[in-house]
Scaffold this active site. Sequence first.
Site, short mmCIF file in Angstrom:
data_model
loop_
_atom_site.label_atom_id
_atom_site.label_comp_id
_atom_site.label_asym_id
_atom_site.label_seq_id
_atom_site.Cartn_x
_atom_site.Cartn_y
_atom_site.Cartn_z
N MET A 185 33.65 2.47 21.42
CA MET A 185 32.69 1.72 20.61
C MET A 185 31.81 2.66 19.77
SD MET A 185 31.40 -1.23 23.28
CE MET A 185 30.48 -2.15 22.04
N HIS A 186 31.18 2.09 18.75
CA HIS A 186 30.06 2.68 18.01
C HIS A 186 30.41 3.81 17.04
CE1 HIS A 186 27.91 0.48 21.07
NE2 HIS A 186 28.14 1.37 22.02
N ASP B 14 36.22 -1.21 23.88
CA ASP B 14 36.79 -0.80 25.16
C ASP B 14 36.23 -1.57 26.35
OD1 ASP B 14 34.29 0.46 25.00
OD2 ASP B 14 35.09 2.49 25.18
#
Length: 495
Positions: A81-82, A239
């Site tokens: 992520m991110h 995820d």
Amino acid sequence: MRYVLGLDLGTSSLKGLLVNQAGEVVYTTSSDYPLIHPQSGYSEQNPHEWYRAAVEVMENIVETVPDAKEGLEAISFSGQMHSLVLLDENDAVLRNAILWNDVRTTAQCEKIKETLGEELISITQNKALEGFTLPKILWVKEHEPAIFEKARQFLLPKDYLGFRLTGSKQMEYSDAAGTLLLDLKNKQWSERVLAAFDLPKTICPPLVESSDKIGTLSEELTKEFGFTHTINVYAGGADNASAALGAGIISPDIGMASIGTSGVFLAYEEAGKEYQGDLHYFYHVLRDSFYSMGVTLAAGHSLSWFKNTFAPNEDFDALLKDIGTIPAGSEGLLFMPYISGERTPYTDSKIRGSFLGMDQGHTRDHFARAVLEGITFSLKDSQKLMEERAGKNFRKIVSVGGGAKNPDWLQMQADIFDATIVTLTTEQGPGMGAVMLAAMGQGWFDSVEELVATFVKEAKTYEPVKEQVEAYEHIYAIYRDGYGATKDISHALQK
């Protein structure tokens, strides 16, 4: 045989899972790629490495599984992520991706808080933390203006990989929810947040559902791998959301305790729940569903630190083999697992770990058990927030990762969480969730429940023991006082 492929884009490698219609993992393979650390606190990766790794994984599969060329129907993804990928007007990557574990953006987080205050939480349901995407965008805007001026759109890792495989750019909701740019209630990019930081709305890609078809495998790759038919490609998920699906977390009364280097306590949420930023709150990969999540920064890392420091020549099995002989509470020894700071529920980078209550009667086994208890108490902090704020009552918790490998620790989890603990026959984490999204997109099953029943198989079950539950309730109450009792000392020692 009919197959779907899940590509799990992690921080250090890309893993491929080929699974058949019965939910059986037929073949797994992976390809590593390097992390780039230009300076302390920076963590980057070259997005082209993700594509190279995906091609390598797919080549391994078609070369190893005889009927994969004929039987593969669809591909989907899970991903870290991110992490920020910036593209120019020609869709070329402008710089290395800035990863989720990069911590250069403290100043940008402060700016976000000063500019939007509590409004940020009301829009995104999350606090501004260094790991999120918006602070990374603002860092590039401030420190690399020439690059930012060329930026036309950003993607997250698995969405970039989807673009490379299909030519289609988009972002699905479970990953978009971790950018600090998504209006969660209205399910759209937040014009208020974008305007507050003078960001054009066009920098954000179109939004899709996790199980939406985003295209088909490119003609170039179809020819390279020798496929004679069209391979459908589905959006995939973040995820943690994918891991939740892969563990069967599809109803509010089931939780997940995941213990890796860090630890996660995760629960399915229906619309309308709010935690005022005290827990992460993101879209699930299931349409119009959410999940809440608390994070313990040093979960398995606390145990690894203890082993490496005090038993460097032993394996974990040897280190933990006698912890079952030590009573609940380690006879007055308490471990605060804050050796890397803490995230939930304190968001405190300066707090540090400690052993409390040491006396001359404590042995290494007491310390080992206390470490496991402290890790589990930290995860229980997130469970308690969910119970207190949303009235949750967990009948079952799925334990995955390192915490699912030791039977004494599993029983400890049942007693501390006061819930039935189950393990899975096959732990494939986010990759299994990606596979299930591909199967869902292909219409293999009539319901999510049927999908989970086929793909998620439970192994062992551990029930809470009443006397142990009562003992741990008392000890946990003391543990909860430990943060306040050590905070000022920890902070002073950091100066």
